[in-house]
Design an enzyme around this catalytic site. Structure first.
Site, mmCIF file in Angstrom:
data_model
loop_
_atom_site.group_PDB
_atom_site.id
_atom_site.type_symbol
_atom_site.label_atom_id
_atom_site.label_comp_id
_atom_site.label_asym_id
_atom_site.label_seq_id
_atom_site.Cartn_x
_atom_site.Cartn_y
_atom_site.Cartn_z
ATOM 1 N N HIS A 371 0.835 -1.201 0.000
ATOM 2 C CA HIS A 371 0.000 0.000 0.000
ATOM 3 C C HIS A 371 0.867 1.246 0.000
ATOM 4 C CE1 HIS A 371 -3.668 -2.233 1.729
ATOM 5 N NE2 HIS A 371 -3.660 -2.221 0.427
ATOM 6 N N CYS A 683 4.824 -4.139 -23.075
ATOM 7 C CA CYS A 683 4.300 -3.281 -22.003
ATOM 8 C C CYS A 683 5.079 -3.462 -20.690
ATOM 9 C CB CYS A 683 2.810 -3.534 -21.776
ATOM 10 S SG CYS A 683 2.436 -5.214 -21.282
HETATM 11 C C1 PEP Z 1 4.923 -7.644 -17.197
HETATM 12 O O1 PEP Z 1 4.905 -8.726 -16.622
HETATM 13 O O2 PEP Z 1 5.874 -7.235 -17.876
HETATM 14 C C2 PEP Z 1 3.782 -6.730 -17.103
HETATM 15 C C3 PEP Z 1 3.701 -5.661 -17.863
HETATM 16 O O3 PEP Z 1 2.828 -6.988 -16.196
HETATM 17 P P1 PEP Z 1 3.032 -6.807 -14.621
HETATM 18 O O4 PEP Z 1 4.282 -6.012 -14.406
HETATM 19 O O5 PEP Z 1 1.820 -6.134 -14.122
HETATM 20 O O6 PEP Z 1 3.143 -8.222 -14.152
#
Ligand code: PEP
Ligand code: MG
Length: 779
Positions: A371, A683
């Protein structure tokens, strides 16, 4: 000789006991006394001694002993390489002698006024490859300690290294001259991005509530009234904190403080404590007992998210006790840039310390999903979490640098370091301002190729940043983040509102809503089933397919939120094969039919698959045929490919985005997606690094999604590079066999297009982006 099974078992049981006793000792001195006494007993030795290493002076000093006079503690010492002890430390290997050659031990006999001893077994105690001390046993008579003895002592020593390093760094150890052992840099986890310099204010308290003494009271009625009043005050404080953060944090993000209020309203805390008071306990003791019992239940949980609840509960308890003891409990921020530091900082600590002066946060415990970290990100304050070697006692008032992007704390700043950091911070600030015009410009390469740059979001606070960043939309909406702020699964309507807010804020730009990625490091407080190995366990799509009712609710909420807008895209996390994708798509069809039958004219959004499990890399083409697009989660893909826990500070620096294996995997995904005629983006965090971003585009990725703060820089880099340059960068990088070589190529690319100034901000000659929003293009 291999030890007998029963001796090994007895030893193992003894080891567990010793470690537990040492762990529960109230202070370092008692812990060491327990250690040497119990080890001597178990090994049937005449003496057990532990030396601590003072790295600065390269010497070892006795820290505790059983079997020698207590006068030797702090007085007997050896240089590294000198005598038996110094040799163990220098060679970093155990030494096992049935008869000690007298000349080797002369120094000890003289200094300790004891001995001679014949049998000797000494093992080094290390932490992060550095010798922290030596643990040894001695026997008057000749004795050959056997393999089991050696294994026992080595195992025990392996468990001590971290604790000794911490005691030395924290100043708990008087023998070790803490200032000198204080490192210049400590690694933790990237909690909230940004760089800040300021003076530390250390929050002691909430975690120390268990040092409240036990007392009894006569007038239990008055004491109960005092207790109820204190709880009410803290309750009001929590409610006020929530209100205070209005305008800074969104309503959904502020739900955290509502949860604290609810916790204080629950009979579990107030009524249990009140009942103890009615039995004669004084109120601080009663709160302590109640909170500890409640928090310990969470402490014992395997699941890191649930363990985090214990931090919240203790923080609340600490506030109540502070009230009862007549303290306000509010940490004092300074009248200058302040960095809040604590062993277990809670969101409450941060909420209360938040003034214009609060510039950074460092917490000994916790992860980017605590948090505290979520709140720090919401407030835009750099934070480093999970700094396990945090030398708290020495930090108060010290000047520190928090690098929340790298997950690193810098300390013991000298003038040159301070100036360098100040320059970097100032340059970054100027750069952010200088890049302002870039936000409004298109992301096109110098030769005119359009590139899709998206942002990652999750909390509602991110939405504003996402719109301001000049992005092509949200490339990853982490739907589990808002889920974490509830104390149960949000209803369809609650989710609908959340998603609608995001879709409306971005329309007509797309919002790629990743369906719930709970589990692993992102467990929800209300999902009590802790996996023994969460990263490989019941997470992402696996959880959703096992709980179609939860999945359907989320899909329905998202589809309804998209009504009349049409900018929703769905993204499925942790897919490892075709079956999972097919089942998820079937459930989507089911949700669409249900809604159409109910009179909601919803339409099917594009559906993407996250490539973040290594198996999916090899199935990318087949997955891409069934899906509408792919998005690579390099954070998890890197973690699984390199077998490196992304949330473990001991290894997280090894999770190297420039690892050739990761780049090869990424190229395979791009080729597979394109063969299937589908678009593919990245991403994970690496997309937000300007150099890496260019490399990924050169590999053929069709888009990148990153934090809002990173976007203008990446856009600037894109506008400065030709597509031929990004392709040559990728081609050369893919030929490299070592991360170093790849990093050198990235550095060269940065220099080529003026990126090194952009990243390190090393001078006053900032990139001239005001004229046309582009650096000088390099072909
Ligand atoms: C990842 O795993 O690269 C991703 C973008 O998702 P998270 O960081 O939320 O697991
Ligand atoms: Mg992931």
């Amino acid at each position: 000789m291999v030890s007998s099974g029963s001796k090994s078992r007895r030893r193992l049981a003894a080891l567990t006991h010793i470690v537990r006793e040492v762990d529960s000792a109230p202070d370092l001195e008692s812990a060491l006394r327990v250690l040497v006494r119990r080890t001597r007993e178990v090994m049937g030795a005449d003496v057990c001694t532990i030396y601590f290493a003072d790295q600065a002076k390269r010497r070892l000093v006795i820290a505790a002993t059983d079997g020698l006079s207590s006068r030797v503690v702090g007085n007997v010492q050896f240089g590294f390489g000198k005598g038996l002890i110094g040799r163990v430390a220098e060679s970093r290997r155990p030494m096992n002698l049935d008869r000690v050659p007298p000349d080797l031990d002369q120094g000890f006999v003289l200094q300790a006024g004891a001995g001679p001893y014949q049998g000797f077994l000494g093992v080094p105690v290390t932490h992060k490859a550095r010798v922290q001390g030596v643990l040894l046993v001695r026997q008057r008579q000749a004795r050959r300690f056997d393999d089991a003895d050696e294994a026992f002592l080595t195992t025990l020593a392996a468990q001590l290294g971290g604790a000794i390093a911490y005691a030395k760094a924290s100043g708990e150890c008087q023998l070790c001259r803490p200032e000198e052992s204080l490192p210049r840099q400590i690694d933790g986890l990237a909690g909230a991005p940004g760089l800040a310099i300021g003076h530390a204010v250390v929050v002691f308290g909430a975690s120390e509530i268990n040092s409240v003494p036990d007392r009894t009271v006569e007038d239990t009625q008055a004491e109960e009234a005092r207790l109820r009043a204190a709880v009410q005050v803290v309750r009001a404080e929590m409610a006020a904190l929530g209100t205070d953060l209005e305008g800074t944090l969104s309503e959904a993000d502020r739900a955290l403080f509502d949860a604290y209020v609810l916790l204080l309203d629950s009979p579990e805390i107030l009524e249990t404590a009140a009942s103890l008071v009615r039995h004669g306990k004084w109120a601080p003791g009663a709160v302590n007992r109640t909170i500890e019992t409640y928090a310990t239940r969470f402490d014992a949980m395997e699941d890191p998210y649930l363990r985090e609840r214990a931090v919240d509960i203790r923080a609340l308890g600490g506030r109540i006790v502070a009230r009862l003891l007549g303290e306000s409990g509010t940490p004092t921020t300074r009248q200058e840039a302040t960095i809040l530091v604590g062993k277990r900082l809670s969101a409450i600590d941060i909420g209360q310390a938040r003034t214009g002066h609060l510039v950074g946060i460092i917490s000994g415990d916790g992860s980017p999903l605590s948090h505290a970290a979520i709140l720090a990100r919401g407030l835009g304050i750099p934070a480093v979490m999970g700094v396990s070697d945090l030398p708290l006692a020495q930090l108060d008032g010290q000047e520190l640098v928090v690098d929340g992007t790298a997950g690193r704390v810098h300390l013991r700043l000298n003038t040159a370091m301070r100036q360098a950091f100040e320059t970097t911070i100032e340059n970054q600030r100027t750069l952010t301002e200088a890049l302002e015009p870039v936000r409004r410009l298109d992301a096109v390469t110098a030769d005119g190729v359009k590139v899709a740059l998206f942002v990652n979001a999750g909390l509602s606070t991110d939405l504003e940043l996402a719109t301001a960043a000049g992005s092509a939309g949200i490339g990853l909406f982490r739907s589990e983040l808002p889920f974490m702020l509830f104390d149960r699964f949000p209803s369809e309507l609650e989710q609908l509102n959340l998603y609608r807010q995001a879709l409306e804020a971005m329309a007509p730009l797309p919002v790629t809503l990743r369906t719930l990625d709970a589990g692993g490091d992102k467990n929800l407080p209300y999902l009590a089933d802790a996996d023994p190995n969460p990263a490989l366990g019941w997470r992402g799509i696996r959880f959703l397919l096992d709980h179609p009712e939860i999945f359907l609710t989320q899909l329905r909420a998202a589809l309804r939120a998209d009504l009349g807008l049409g900018n929703l895209r769905l993204l499925l996390p942790m897919i490892s094969g075709l079956d999972e994708l097919e089942q998820a798509l079937e459930l989507l069809e089911q949700a669409i039919h249900q809604l159409v039958d109910e009179g909601f004219p919803v339409s099917r959004p594009p559906v993407g698959v996250m490539i973040e499990v290594p198996a999916a890399v090899y199935q990318a083409q087949a997955l891409a045929r069934l899906a509408d697009f792919l998005s690579v989660g390099t954070n998890d893909l890197g973690q699984y490919l390199l077998a490196t826990d992304r949330n473990n500070p001991r290894v997280s620096t090894r999770l190297d985005p420039a690892h050739p294996a990761l780049l090869q995997a990424l190229q395979q995904v791009v080729d597979s997606a394109h063969k299937a005629g589908k678009l593919v983006t990245v991403c994970g965090e690496m997309a937000g690094d300007p150099g890496m971003g260019l490399l990924l585009l050169g590999m053929g990725f069709d888009g990148l999604s990153m934090s809002p703060a990173a976007l203008p820089r990446v856009k600037w880099a894109v506008r400065g590079a030709t597509s031929a340059r990004t392709r040559s960068l990728a081609k050369e990088a893919l030929l490299c066999e070592r991360p170093d070589a790849i990093r050198r190529l990235l550095d060269a690319a940065r220099v080529d297009i003026g990126l090194e100034r952009l990243v390190s901000g090393s001078g006053s000659d900032m990139p001239d982006v005001h004229a046309n929003g582009s650096p000088a293009a390099v072909a």
